[in-house]
Scaffold this active site. Structure first.
Site, mmCIF file in Angstrom:
data_model
loop_
_atom_site.group_PDB
_atom_site.id
_atom_site.type_symbol
_atom_site.label_atom_id
_atom_site.label_comp_id
_atom_site.label_asym_id
_atom_site.label_seq_id
_atom_site.Cartn_x
_atom_site.Cartn_y
_atom_site.Cartn_z
ATOM 1 C CB VAL A 1 -11.643 -54.115 17.077
ATOM 2 C CG1 VAL A 1 -12.090 -53.563 15.713
ATOM 3 C CG2 VAL A 1 -10.509 -53.327 17.614
ATOM 4 C CG HIS B 1 -14.498 -51.190 11.908
ATOM 5 N ND1 HIS B 1 -14.379 -49.663 12.174
ATOM 6 C CD2 HIS B 1 -15.244 -50.872 10.782
ATOM 7 C CE1 HIS B 1 -14.559 -48.868 11.496
ATOM 8 N NE2 HIS B 1 -15.453 -49.521 10.508
ATOM 9 N N GLY C 1 -19.305 -41.253 20.578
ATOM 10 C CA GLY C 1 -18.303 -41.539 20.460
ATOM 11 C C GLY C 1 -17.437 -41.804 19.348
ATOM 12 C CB THR C 2 -18.001 -42.307 15.897
ATOM 13 O OG1 THR C 2 -17.645 -42.439 14.711
ATOM 14 C CG2 THR C 2 -19.442 -42.015 15.859
ATOM 15 C CB SER C 3 -13.833 -38.753 14.527
ATOM 16 O OG SER C 3 -13.662 -39.894 13.856
ATOM 17 C CG ASN D 1 -17.923 -36.637 19.872
ATOM 18 O OD1 ASN D 1 -17.214 -36.013 20.648
ATOM 19 N ND2 ASN D 1 -17.950 -37.330 18.943
ATOM 20 N N PRO D 2 -18.171 -35.193 23.163
ATOM 21 C CG PRO D 2 -16.348 -35.927 24.730
ATOM 22 C CD PRO D 2 -17.442 -36.185 23.635
HETATM 23 P P1 OAD Z 1 -12.055 -41.550 16.576
HETATM 24 O O1 OAD Z 1 -10.782 -41.691 17.426
HETATM 25 O O2 OAD Z 1 -11.953 -41.002 15.177
HETATM 26 O O3 OAD Z 1 -13.133 -40.587 17.345
HETATM 27 C C1 OAD Z 1 -13.330 -40.797 18.684
HETATM 28 C C2 OAD Z 1 -14.527 -39.693 18.894
HETATM 29 O O4 OAD Z 1 -14.857 -39.899 20.286
HETATM 30 C C3 OAD Z 1 -14.117 -38.234 18.830
HETATM 31 O O5 OAD Z 1 -14.923 -37.456 17.921
HETATM 32 C C4 OAD Z 1 -13.978 -37.989 20.195
HETATM 33 O O6 OAD Z 1 -14.241 -36.447 20.458
HETATM 34 C C5 OAD Z 1 -14.931 -38.531 20.624
HETATM 35 N N1 OAD Z 1 -14.627 -39.031 22.375
HETATM 36 C C6 OAD Z 1 -13.720 -38.871 22.951
HETATM 37 N N2 OAD Z 1 -13.873 -39.270 24.432
HETATM 38 C C7 OAD Z 1 -15.349 -39.543 24.553
HETATM 39 C C8 OAD Z 1 -15.993 -39.847 25.640
HETATM 40 N N3 OAD Z 1 -15.509 -40.235 26.808
HETATM 41 N N4 OAD Z 1 -17.359 -40.054 25.206
HETATM 42 C C9 OAD Z 1 -17.770 -39.737 24.061
HETATM 43 N N5 OAD Z 1 -17.116 -39.467 23.010
HETATM 44 C C10 OAD Z 1 -15.849 -39.287 23.269
HETATM 45 O O7 OAD Z 1 -12.597 -43.047 16.722
HETATM 46 P P2 OAD Z 1 -13.747 -43.668 15.641
HETATM 47 O O8 OAD Z 1 -14.826 -42.660 15.308
HETATM 48 O O9 OAD Z 1 -14.348 -44.650 16.216
HETATM 49 O O10 OAD Z 1 -10.908 -48.124 11.996
HETATM 50 O O11 OAD Z 1 -12.970 -44.272 14.437
HETATM 51 C C11 OAD Z 1 -13.720 -44.951 13.456
HETATM 52 C C12 OAD Z 1 -12.460 -45.771 12.882
HETATM 53 O O12 OAD Z 1 -11.367 -45.021 12.537
HETATM 54 C C13 OAD Z 1 -12.207 -46.770 13.917
HETATM 55 O O13 OAD Z 1 -13.015 -47.988 13.892
HETATM 56 C C14 OAD Z 1 -10.872 -47.342 13.333
HETATM 57 C C15 OAD Z 1 -10.163 -46.183 13.058
HETATM 58 O O14 OAD Z 1 -9.069 -45.877 12.133
HETATM 59 C C16 OAD Z 1 -10.133 -48.987 11.804
HETATM 60 O O15 OAD Z 1 -9.141 -49.252 12.420
HETATM 61 C C17 OAD Z 1 -10.517 -49.621 10.449
#
Ligand code: OAD
Length: 282
Positions: A120, A136, A205-207, A231-232
Site C-alpha cells: 500500500v 490492497h 517478497g511475499t509470504s 524471496n530469501p
Molecule cells: P509478509 O510480511 O507476510 O511477507 C514478507 C515476505 O518478504 C516474507 O516471505 C519474507 O521472507 C520476504 N522478504 C523479506 N525481506 C525481503 C527482501 N529484501 N526481498 C525479498 N523478499 C523479502 O508480507 P506480504 O506477503 O506482503 O495485508 O503480506 C501480505 C498481506 O498481509 C499484506 O498486504 C498485509 C498483510 O497483513 C493487509 O494488511 C490486508
C-alpha cells in the site's frame, strides 16, 4: 535457488548468469506476457517493515485484529487512524529501491506486463511502473468510511476521534483493504485475467499466505505459466515454483533483468544499476 521442472539439469544448474539460471533468463527474455506479484519484502530494502518476518515484521509487534479489521476500527477508531497515520508518514519519506527500479526496466522490455502489488506504499508507482494494480489499496489515500469517497482535506479532529468526512460527517479511514474486506473488484479481476494469460509469473517478497493475492501464482501455474519466486525465505509457494531465487528483491530483480537483457541499456537515472540494493528510507 531451486528448480522443480522444465529446463534440463545442465541449463538450470550449471549454466547461470550471476544468480539467475540461464534458462530462466531466456524464458524472461522471450516471454510475451509477464505478471509480477509483489509483497512487503520488495519494500523492505526501502526501510518499510514487512508484516510476518519474525523479529522485524509489524505483526510481530502488533496484533492485526487490533489494527487491520473493520471491527478494530469500530472498537478503537482513533487508535487505528493513528497507526495508519504513523505508517503513512514513514512511507512518504521512503524511496523506491533497486527492486522497484528493476521492474520498471522489465516493463520497458516485456510486451504485456503487469505488477500486481499487495503493498500500500505506492513505491511501484513512484519508481515509474505504469501497468500496476494495487490489490490492497494505497495508504496515502484517505476515504470516507460510509460512502467510500476519497477525501483530501479534513478538519482537525478531537483527540479521541479520527477526522470526519466533510460531506457526511462519518469517520475517515485509510483507503486500504483490511482483513475481512473485499479487494477492489476491478484490480483483482485484472490481476486474475493477466495471471491466467501469463507466460511467466514472478512472485517477489511475499509470504504467499494472504488470499486472494496468494492464489494468483496458483492460477498462473495452472494455466501453464512458469513461476519464479524471489524471496530469501521459504513460503508455501516455494514447492510449486519452477525457479526460486533465494535473494533479496533488490539484488535478484536487477540480476534477472541483467541476465535476460545482457546488452540492454540500464543507464536511466534511477535504473537498477544506478540505485544501490538497499535504497533505504530517507
Ligand atoms: P509478509 O510480511 O507476510 O511477507 C514478507 C515476505 O518478504 C516474507 O516471505 C519474507 O521472507 C520476504 N522478504 C523479506 N525481506 C525481503 C527482501 N529484501 N526481498 C525479498 N523478499 C523479502 O508480507 P506480504 O506477503 O506482503 O495485508 O503480506 C501480505 C498481506 O498481509 C499484506 O498486504 C498485509 C498483510 O497483513 C493487509 O494488511 C490486508
Amino acid at each position: 535457488m531451486r528448480r522443480d521442472d522444465g529446463p534440463s539439469e545442465t541449463e538450470g544448474r550449471l549454466e547461470t548468469v550471476g544468480l539467475v539460471p540461464a534458462a530462466l533468463a531466456r524464458a524472461l527474455a522471450s516471454a510475451g506476457r509477464v505478471v509480477v506479484l509483489t509483497g512487503a519484502g520488495v519494500s523492505a530494502e526501502s526501510g518499510i517493515p514487512t508484516f510476518r518476518d519474525a523479529l522485524t515484521g509489524l505483526w510481530a509487534r502488533y496484533d492485526p485484529l487490533d489494527l487491520a479489521t473493520p471491527a478494530a476500527f469500530e472498537r478503537q477508531p482513533r487508535l487505528v487512524w493513528d497507526w495508519y497515520a504513523m505508517r503513512r508518514e514513514a512511507v512518504l519519506v521512503a524511496e523506491p529501491n533497486a527492486g522497484h527500479d528493476a521492474l520498471v526496466e522489465m516493463e520497458r522490455r516485456v510486451p504485456a506486463f503487469l505488477v500486481a502489488t499487495q503493498n500500500v506504499d505506492g513505491l511501484h508507482a513512484r519508481a515509474g511502473t505504469r501497468s500496476l494494480v494495487e490489490l490492497h489499496g494505497n495508504i496515502a489515500r484517505v476515504r470516507c468510511s460510509r460512502d467510500h469517497g476519497v477525501v483530501d482535506r479534513w478538519d482537525p479532529p478531537p483527540s479521541d476521534e479520527p477526522p470526519r468526512c466533510p460531506h457526511c460527517r462519518a469517520f475517515l479511514r485509510p483507503d486500504v483493504v483490511w482483513f475481512d474486506e473485499m479487494l477492489p473488484a476491478d484490480a483483482l479481476a485484472r490481476a486474475e485475467d493477466e495471471a491466467q494469460r501469463a507466460d511467466l509469473m514472478i512472485v517477489a517478497g511475499t509470504s504467499a499466505e494472504v488470499h486472494p493475492a496468494a492464489s494468483l501464482p496458483l492460477m498462473a501455474k495452472a494455466a501453464g505459466a512458469r513461476v519464479v519466486e524471489v524471496n530469501p525465505g521459504e513460503t508455501p509457494l516455494s514447492r510449486l515454483a519452477d525457479y526460486t531465487l533465494r535473494e533479496r528483491a533488490g539484488v535478484a530483480l536487477p540480476a534477472l533483468v541483467a541476465a535476460a537483457w545482457p546488452a540492454g541499456d540500464h543507464g536511466r537515472g534511477s535504473s537498477p544499476a544506478a540505485r544501490a540494493p538497499g535504497g533505504g528510507a530517507k
